[in-house]
Motif scaffolding. Structure first.
Motif, mmCIF file in Angstrom:
data_model
loop_
_atom_site.group_PDB
_atom_site.id
_atom_site.type_symbol
_atom_site.label_atom_id
_atom_site.label_comp_id
_atom_site.label_asym_id
_atom_site.label_seq_id
_atom_site.Cartn_x
_atom_site.Cartn_y
_atom_site.Cartn_z
ATOM 1 N N THR A 144 28.724 41.222 42.561
ATOM 2 C CA THR A 144 28.984 42.620 43.319
ATOM 3 C C THR A 144 29.786 42.551 44.486
ATOM 4 O OG1 THR A 144 26.768 41.876 44.430
ATOM 5 C CG2 THR A 144 26.479 43.156 42.509
ATOM 6 N N ASN A 145 30.093 41.547 45.069
ATOM 7 C CA ASN A 145 30.988 41.347 46.355
ATOM 8 C C ASN A 145 32.492 41.425 45.788
ATOM 9 O OD1 ASN A 145 28.808 41.438 48.102
ATOM 10 N ND2 ASN A 145 28.494 39.499 48.016
ATOM 11 N N ASN A 146 32.583 41.228 44.844
ATOM 12 C CA ASN A 146 34.000 41.059 43.905
ATOM 13 C C ASN A 146 34.625 42.421 43.833
ATOM 14 O OD1 ASN A 146 36.102 41.004 41.984
ATOM 15 N ND2 ASN A 146 35.697 38.807 41.980
ATOM 16 N N ASP A 147 35.818 42.702 44.500
ATOM 17 C CA ASP A 147 36.650 44.101 44.332
ATOM 18 C C ASP A 147 36.629 44.598 42.944
ATOM 19 O OD1 ASP A 147 36.860 43.818 47.258
ATOM 20 O OD2 ASP A 147 38.788 42.763 46.938
ATOM 21 N N CYS A 148 36.829 43.664 42.254
ATOM 22 C CA CYS A 148 36.904 44.135 40.769
ATOM 23 C C CYS A 148 35.564 44.669 40.148
ATOM 24 C CB CYS A 148 37.004 42.755 39.556
ATOM 25 S SG CYS A 148 36.798 43.266 38.023
ATOM 26 N N PHE A 149 34.211 44.265 40.528
ATOM 27 C CA PHE A 149 32.950 44.897 40.187
ATOM 28 C C PHE A 149 32.937 46.017 41.221
ATOM 29 C CE2 PHE A 149 28.499 46.107 40.956
ATOM 30 C CZ PHE A 149 28.031 45.684 39.788
ATOM 31 N N TYR B 249 38.411 40.359 48.172
ATOM 32 C CA TYR B 249 39.769 40.220 48.856
ATOM 33 C C TYR B 249 40.257 41.094 49.679
ATOM 34 C CZ TYR B 249 44.899 40.279 48.251
ATOM 35 O OH TYR B 249 46.426 39.959 48.644
ATOM 36 N N GLN B 250 39.756 42.381 49.387
ATOM 37 C CA GLN B 250 40.007 43.390 50.490
ATOM 38 C C GLN B 250 39.624 42.959 51.932
ATOM 39 O OE1 GLN B 250 38.874 47.243 48.944
ATOM 40 N NE2 GLN B 250 40.137 47.006 47.244
ATOM 41 N N ALA B 251 38.359 42.291 51.801
ATOM 42 C CA ALA B 251 37.796 41.903 53.371
ATOM 43 C C ALA B 251 38.277 40.637 53.663
ATOM 44 C CB ALA B 251 36.144 41.970 52.929
ATOM 45 N N GLY B 252 39.300 40.112 52.989
ATOM 46 C CA GLY B 252 39.841 38.781 53.409
ATOM 47 C C GLY B 252 39.162 37.542 53.253
ATOM 48 N N GLU B 253 38.059 37.727 52.153
ATOM 49 C CA GLU B 253 37.145 36.555 51.896
ATOM 50 C C GLU B 253 37.845 35.473 50.989
ATOM 51 O OE1 GLU B 253 33.263 39.482 52.707
ATOM 52 O OE2 GLU B 253 33.780 38.506 50.560
ATOM 53 N N THR B 254 38.729 35.997 50.328
ATOM 54 C CA THR B 254 39.536 35.297 49.205
ATOM 55 C C THR B 254 40.977 35.547 49.129
ATOM 56 O OG1 THR B 254 39.687 34.353 47.034
ATOM 57 C CG2 THR B 254 38.589 36.685 47.419
ATOM 58 N N ASN B 255 41.871 34.661 48.660
ATOM 59 C CA ASN B 255 43.202 35.157 48.495
ATOM 60 C C ASN B 255 43.509 35.351 47.001
ATOM 61 O OD1 ASN B 255 43.010 32.513 47.328
ATOM 62 N ND2 ASN B 255 44.428 31.497 48.632
ATOM 63 N N ARG B 256 42.517 35.451 46.160
ATOM 64 C CA ARG B 256 42.507 35.953 44.725
ATOM 65 C C ARG B 256 41.851 37.111 44.360
ATOM 66 N NH1 ARG B 256 41.699 31.355 40.598
ATOM 67 N NH2 ARG B 256 43.214 32.545 39.406
ATOM 68 N N GLN B 257 42.655 38.149 43.605
ATOM 69 C CA GLN B 257 42.046 39.133 42.999
ATOM 70 C C GLN B 257 41.903 39.028 41.513
ATOM 71 O OE1 GLN B 257 44.833 42.152 44.607
ATOM 72 N NE2 GLN B 257 42.815 43.162 44.880
ATOM 73 N N VAL B 258 40.444 38.281 41.377
ATOM 74 C CA VAL B 258 40.198 37.910 39.811
ATOM 75 C C VAL B 258 38.866 38.043 39.309
ATOM 76 C CG1 VAL B 258 40.010 35.499 40.519
ATOM 77 C CG2 VAL B 258 40.842 35.993 38.068
ATOM 78 N N CYS B 259 38.446 38.546 38.213
ATOM 79 C CA CYS B 259 37.088 38.514 37.948
ATOM 80 C C CYS B 259 36.951 38.507 36.497
ATOM 81 C CB CYS B 259 36.170 39.678 38.637
ATOM 82 S SG CYS B 259 34.519 39.291 38.609
ATOM 83 N N VAL B 260 36.002 37.940 35.908
ATOM 84 C CA VAL B 260 35.785 37.858 34.236
ATOM 85 C C VAL B 260 34.488 38.015 34.071
ATOM 86 C CG1 VAL B 260 35.198 35.269 34.451
ATOM 87 C CG2 VAL B 260 36.758 36.183 32.625
ATOM 88 N N HIS B 261 34.165 38.531 32.729
ATOM 89 C CA HIS B 261 32.928 38.754 32.269
ATOM 90 C C HIS B 261 32.105 37.627 32.179
ATOM 91 C CE1 HIS B 261 35.338 42.092 31.073
ATOM 92 N NE2 HIS B 261 34.564 42.686 31.240
ATOM 93 N N ALA B 262 32.323 36.292 31.795
ATOM 94 C CA ALA B 262 31.461 35.266 31.493
ATOM 95 C C ALA B 262 32.122 33.892 31.559
ATOM 96 C CB ALA B 262 30.770 35.323 30.172
#
Ligand SMILES: [Zn+2]
Length: 343
Positions: A17-22, A56-69
């Protein structure tokens, strides 16, 4: 959660839920499944949650990535709703494909930053891990195929997505599969086998009131019978309303047939007028009618525990009758718990 396909390994779910993708909250209608491997030695499915549940937007990681499982040799972890648009392909496939990452084992390294040349990879030593992870991925893929009316032909590897122009330039999972003399073709064959075996296990037990799906790839209602339109297969489930005519089984084209007298909405389970057509029992898969699929709902607030919390699984009952297990599961779900039935 229970579409009639068994997954030997437990399907765990919690969302990033913290991932920008979610947070982007976009939905897709899954048209295929893309298989990846992590190219990260020794990081297993559960560990990816803390690595990727970041903004990523909050600067917590340098990657914009997310996968289902993520899948490893022991566990399956679902981190996005299946119909959520993922960020795994680096291309158009994000709009159409569910992404599954298979976790690579530890004990080797990569020669290159792009993660395609394995160094010190001991094939014999890694074989047992590979087979278990492979089978878990195959089982999950087959389960998702059934869920979304897909076949093994809708399953591609990231590298194949790149070749067809819908994904970024990665070699996974082929660079790893090849070490164990496997390919995406053999992966698809394994998915087909899982789908066929599941079908073979469930030819019986179809009666009036049974909710069924038509096996993807079925072309005719019975041998020599009318062709089945795609919407009948993919659009909804069906309820069997008649199994006899004048007191006798209905045999057409040499096959025992049942009547599909009601349509069932896949999400709401609402009934509507059916297609009123007799179909070969062997072309049907039983859908457990009472099991509302938890992953199709937004997770209740009680389920979205903060990052870092531990999740414990609790067995709340053992039953000889499946109906009793389902009744208890319904009570649990009504009380806000996520549950599943394991057989
Ligand atoms: Zn990939």
């Amino acid at each position: 959660m229970n579409l009639g396909l068994k997954i030997g390994t437990i399907l765990n779910s919690k969302y990033m839920t913290n991932n920008d993708c979610f947070r982007a909250g976009r939905k897709i209608s899954p048209k295929g499944i893309m298989i990846h491997s992590t190219a990260t030695p020794g990081v297993k499915a559960a560990a990816w949650f803390n690595l990727w549940n970041k903004s990523y937007q909050a600067g917590e990681t340098n990657r914009q990535v997310c996968v289902h499982a993520f899948v490893d040799d022991q566990e399956i972890w679902q981190y996005l709703p299946w119909d959520h648009r993922g960020w795994h392909a680096g291309g158009e496939a994000n709009n159409s494909h569910i992404g599954i990452e298979i976790c690579e084992p530890g004990g080797f390294r990569y020669a290159d930053a792009s993660g395609s040349t394995m160094v010190d990879y001991d094939v014999a030593k890694q074989e047992a891990y590979f087979r278990k992870a492979w089978q878990n991925a195959v089982d999950l893929t087959a389960w998702l195929c059934r869920k979304y009316g897909l076949s093994e032909e809708d399953v591609i590897g990231h590298v194949e997505g790149f070749k067809s122009g819908i994904a970024s330039n990665h070699a996974d999972p082929l660079h790893w599969f090849a070490q164990h003399k496997e390919s995406m073709d053999s992966y698809r064959a394994a998915v087909k086998k899982a789908l066929d075996e599941e079908q073979a296990e469930r030819p019986l037990g179809i009666t009036v009131g049974t909710v069924v799906a038509i096996k993807p790839g079925t072309r005719h209602y019975y041998p020599g019978g009318p062709a089945i339109p795609d919407w009948v297969i993919q659009g909804s489930y069906h309820k069997v309303t008649q199994i006899l005519s004048r007191g006798k089984p209905v045999v057409r084209g040499g096959k025992e047939c049942v009547l599909l007298g009601k349509k069932i909405n896949k999400k709401t389970e609402a009934e509507s007028a059916g297609i009123m057509t007799w179909i070969d029992k062997g072309a049907l898969i039983i859908i457990v009618p009472t099991a509302k699929e938890i992953e199709e709902r937004e997770p209740p607030a009680t389920k979205a525990a903060p990052e870092g919390n531990k999740y414990y699984r609790v067995q709340v009952g053992a039953f000889t009758k499946r109906e009793n297990a389902e009744a208890l599961l319904k009570q649990l779900e009504a009380a806000g718990f996520a549950g599943y039935i394991r057989s």
